[in-house]
Motif scaffolding. Structure first.
Motif, mmCIF file in Angstrom:
data_model
loop_
_atom_site.group_PDB
_atom_site.id
_atom_site.type_symbol
_atom_site.label_atom_id
_atom_site.label_comp_id
_atom_site.label_asym_id
_atom_site.label_seq_id
_atom_site.Cartn_x
_atom_site.Cartn_y
_atom_site.Cartn_z
ATOM 1 N N ALA A 94 0.917 -1.219 0.006
ATOM 2 C CA ALA A 94 -0.030 -0.047 0.175
ATOM 3 C C ALA A 94 0.997 1.354 -0.013
ATOM 4 O O ALA A 94 2.101 1.335 0.275
ATOM 5 C CB ALA A 94 -0.980 -0.052 1.297
ATOM 6 N N SER A 95 0.201 2.510 -0.156
ATOM 7 C CA SER A 95 0.833 3.537 -0.175
ATOM 8 C C SER A 95 0.690 4.421 1.184
ATOM 9 O O SER A 95 -0.281 4.052 1.454
ATOM 10 C CB SER A 95 0.185 4.495 -1.204
ATOM 11 N N MET A 96 1.700 5.097 1.538
ATOM 12 C CA MET A 96 1.632 5.870 2.692
ATOM 13 C C MET A 96 1.243 7.261 2.511
ATOM 14 O O MET A 96 1.213 8.237 3.477
ATOM 15 C CB MET A 96 3.084 5.977 3.523
ATOM 16 N N THR A 97 0.874 7.654 1.236
ATOM 17 C CA THR A 97 0.169 8.806 0.901
ATOM 18 C C THR A 97 -0.886 9.413 1.817
ATOM 19 O O THR A 97 -0.652 10.726 2.422
ATOM 20 C CB THR A 97 -0.166 8.702 -0.385
ATOM 21 N N LYS A 98 -1.749 8.618 2.143
ATOM 22 C CA LYS A 98 -2.770 9.236 2.940
ATOM 23 C C LYS A 98 -2.344 9.562 4.505
ATOM 24 O O LYS A 98 -2.732 10.821 4.807
ATOM 25 C CB LYS A 98 -3.967 8.244 3.194
ATOM 26 N N ILE A 99 -1.630 8.813 5.081
ATOM 27 C CA ILE A 99 -1.161 9.079 6.387
ATOM 28 C C ILE A 99 -0.350 10.259 6.437
ATOM 29 O O ILE A 99 -0.154 11.215 7.270
ATOM 30 C CB ILE A 99 -0.477 7.886 6.954
ATOM 31 N N ARG A 100 0.700 10.062 5.419
ATOM 32 C CA ARG A 100 1.585 11.392 5.067
ATOM 33 C C ARG A 100 0.818 12.885 5.057
ATOM 34 O O ARG A 100 1.285 13.737 5.832
ATOM 35 C CB ARG A 100 2.284 11.181 3.990
ATOM 36 N N GLU A 101 -0.306 12.633 4.207
ATOM 37 C CA GLU A 101 -1.033 13.831 4.232
ATOM 38 C C GLU A 101 -1.747 14.304 5.351
ATOM 39 O O GLU A 101 -1.742 15.583 5.791
ATOM 40 C CB GLU A 101 -2.214 13.665 3.094
ATOM 41 N N LEU A 102 -2.133 13.418 6.221
ATOM 42 C CA LEU A 102 -2.766 13.449 7.320
ATOM 43 C C LEU A 102 -2.007 14.224 8.365
ATOM 44 O O LEU A 102 -2.286 14.992 9.053
ATOM 45 C CB LEU A 102 -3.212 12.261 8.196
ATOM 46 N N LEU A 103 -0.852 13.691 8.708
ATOM 47 C CA LEU A 103 0.422 14.123 9.199
ATOM 48 C C LEU A 103 0.696 15.691 9.004
ATOM 49 O O LEU A 103 0.826 16.532 9.847
ATOM 50 C CB LEU A 103 1.621 13.392 9.459
ATOM 51 N N ARG A 104 1.131 15.771 7.642
ATOM 52 C CA ARG A 104 1.494 17.027 7.145
ATOM 53 C C ARG A 104 0.308 18.294 7.368
ATOM 54 O O ARG A 104 0.802 19.318 7.685
ATOM 55 C CB ARG A 104 1.889 17.073 5.513
ATOM 56 N N ASN A 105 -0.970 17.901 7.221
ATOM 57 C CA ASN A 105 -1.951 18.757 7.223
ATOM 58 C C ASN A 105 -2.475 18.972 8.733
ATOM 59 O O ASN A 105 -3.115 20.100 8.953
ATOM 60 C CB ASN A 105 -3.245 18.431 6.423
ATOM 61 N N ASN A 106 -2.011 18.485 9.640
ATOM 62 C CA ASN A 106 -2.478 18.540 10.992
ATOM 63 C C ASN A 106 -1.414 18.704 11.969
ATOM 64 O O ASN A 106 -1.841 19.127 13.134
ATOM 65 C CB ASN A 106 -3.526 17.340 11.380
ATOM 66 N N LEU A 107 -0.291 18.290 11.903
ATOM 67 C CA LEU A 107 0.776 18.714 12.656
ATOM 68 C C LEU A 107 1.252 20.089 12.785
ATOM 69 O O LEU A 107 1.682 20.680 11.411
ATOM 70 C CB LEU A 107 2.083 17.686 12.397
ATOM 71 N N HIS A 108 1.347 20.786 13.677
ATOM 72 C CA HIS A 108 1.884 22.059 13.771
ATOM 73 C C HIS A 108 3.536 21.953 13.853
ATOM 74 O O HIS A 108 4.140 22.724 13.114
ATOM 75 C CB HIS A 108 1.560 22.908 14.862
ATOM 76 N N ALA A 109 4.055 20.999 14.216
ATOM 77 C CA ALA A 109 5.587 20.937 14.248
ATOM 78 C C ALA A 109 6.046 20.437 13.008
ATOM 79 O O ALA A 109 5.625 19.483 12.645
ATOM 80 C CB ALA A 109 6.088 20.165 15.320
ATOM 81 N N ASN A 110 7.091 20.643 12.692
ATOM 82 C CA ASN A 110 7.939 19.990 11.617
ATOM 83 C C ASN A 110 9.148 19.338 12.029
ATOM 84 O O ASN A 110 9.660 18.509 11.455
ATOM 85 C CB ASN A 110 8.405 21.188 10.485
ATOM 86 N N THR A 111 9.696 19.688 13.260
ATOM 87 C CA THR A 111 10.859 18.931 13.872
ATOM 88 C C THR A 111 10.315 18.491 15.384
ATOM 89 O O THR A 111 9.367 18.848 15.804
ATOM 90 C CB THR A 111 11.727 19.816 13.838
ATOM 91 N N PHE A 112 11.077 17.733 15.614
ATOM 92 C CA PHE A 112 10.952 17.124 17.010
ATOM 93 C C PHE A 112 11.236 18.273 17.954
ATOM 94 O O PHE A 112 10.387 18.235 19.173
ATOM 95 C CB PHE A 112 11.986 15.932 17.376
ATOM 96 N N GLU A 113 12.047 18.963 17.943
ATOM 97 C CA GLU A 113 12.297 20.213 18.553
ATOM 98 C C GLU A 113 11.211 21.171 18.922
ATOM 99 O O GLU A 113 10.979 21.780 19.789
ATOM 100 C CB GLU A 113 13.612 20.863 18.287
ATOM 101 N N GLU A 114 10.314 21.306 18.027
ATOM 102 C CA GLU A 114 9.066 22.100 18.025
ATOM 103 C C GLU A 114 7.796 21.472 18.626
ATOM 104 O O GLU A 114 6.819 22.223 18.868
ATOM 105 C CB GLU A 114 8.604 22.364 16.660
ATOM 106 N N LEU A 115 7.961 20.318 19.137
ATOM 107 C CA LEU A 115 6.789 19.411 19.748
ATOM 108 C C LEU A 115 6.544 20.245 21.211
ATOM 109 O O LEU A 115 7.880 20.719 21.903
ATOM 110 C CB LEU A 115 6.862 18.003 19.946
ATOM 111 N N GLN A 116 5.480 20.176 21.746
ATOM 112 C CA GLN A 116 5.270 20.695 23.019
ATOM 113 C C GLN A 116 5.622 19.769 24.194
ATOM 114 O O GLN A 116 5.926 19.968 25.214
ATOM 115 C CB GLN A 116 3.682 20.882 23.128
ATOM 116 N N THR A 117 5.677 18.361 23.747
ATOM 117 C CA THR A 117 6.148 17.347 24.807
ATOM 118 C C THR A 117 7.066 16.473 24.278
ATOM 119 O O THR A 117 7.055 16.170 22.783
ATOM 120 C CB THR A 117 4.954 16.376 25.224
#
Length: 270
Positions: A94-117
């Motif tokens: 299968a393709s990971m396209t859908k989960i990649r889009e979900l993460l890209r469109n809804n995560l505020h952080a681009n890096t681990f360092e930007e996460l709140q926790t």
């Protein structure tokens, strides 16, 4: 579910009060969000998270600041694991396209360092046959690599190295949090029970994967202070996406029931 007897003598202060470990488990990962909700309702907010595969996905959204209610609604709204069910009969991989889009469109952080926790994610280095833990740098590709279950998904290349599902070698990544937390909570969404209905190749493949990951997970049950393994999850297959709401509720009820039996000091008022 299991609670290890807490020590009665004082130990040196640890870096974090509550650490949370989230296992892999494909569609069973919905249960992680239920556990997070139960923890928050009890005033327990993890200070650091270690997650793999489905646990890495749930952990990433939570570490990004999303409330468990918002996470589960997002998953249902986007049919998080629906691509698995639709793709297996057609293509095998299968393709990971859908989960990649979900993460890209809804995560505020681009890096681990930007996460709140703080978040640690493990993936399997296929080139050298070892587990690699990530806690710095770009977030998206690492979470995708950690979730790339063999046979279903293509592995992911990061800086020239090929990575696949972290659960291949470590489906309960407690090691990065050992001796760093006052209370270590681990959630395994893959209880192992007897099974005799092997009707097709897919059922044999799923069982083989389960046995492989459980072999090393079972050796770690006594290491965390609190171990949550909802027994009822054995009723749900790894790709049984139609039962997502039930799986979520199972995780929630299991954690809520255990928290009634033990006394954990709240570290935050929601």
């Amino acid at each position: 579910m299991k609670l290890k007897r807490m020590r009665s003598f004082r130990t040196p202060a640890k870096e974090h009060q509550y650490g949370l470990v989230l296992s892999g488990g494909a569609a069973r990962g919905y249960a992680h969000v239920g556990v997070l909700k139960a923890l928050n309702e009890a005033g327990i907010y993890p200070d650091i998270i270690s997650g793999v595969s489905a646990g890495a996905i749930a952990g990433a959204f939570y570490a990004d600041g999303h409330h468990p209610d918002a996470i589960i609604e997002m998953f249902f709204r986007n049919n998080l694991y629906e691509y698995i069910k639709l793709s297996i009969p057609r293509m095998g991989i299968a393709s990971m396209t859908k989960i990649r889009e979900l993460l890209r469109n809804n995560l505020h952080a681009n890096t681990f360092e930007e996460l709140q926790t703080p978040l640690i994610v493990n993936a399997t280095d296929l080139n050298h046959g070892k587990t690699v833990y990530f806690s710095k740098g770009k977030l998206l590709d690492v979470v995708i690599a950690s979730s790339a279950m063999p046979i279903l998904f293509n592995p992911v290349k990061i800086d020239g190295t090929t990575y696949a599902d972290g659960g291949i070698m470590n489906n309960l990544p407690i090691e990065p949090l050992m001796n760093k937390c006052e209370t270590l909570i681990a959630v395994n969404v893959n209880p192992l029970t007897a099974k005799d209905d092997f009707n097709n190749l897919a059922s044999v493949a799923e069982r083989t994967f389960q046995l492989g990951v459980y072999a090393h997970t079972s050796l770690k049950k006594d290491k965390p202070d609190v171990y949550i393994e909802p027994y009822e999850l054995h009723n749900y297959g790894l790709v049984q996406v139609s039962k997502g709401r039930e799986i979520y509720e199972t995780g929630y009820e299991a954690a809520k029931s255990l928290l009634k039996q033990i006394k954990l000091k709240p570290n935050k008022v929601g």
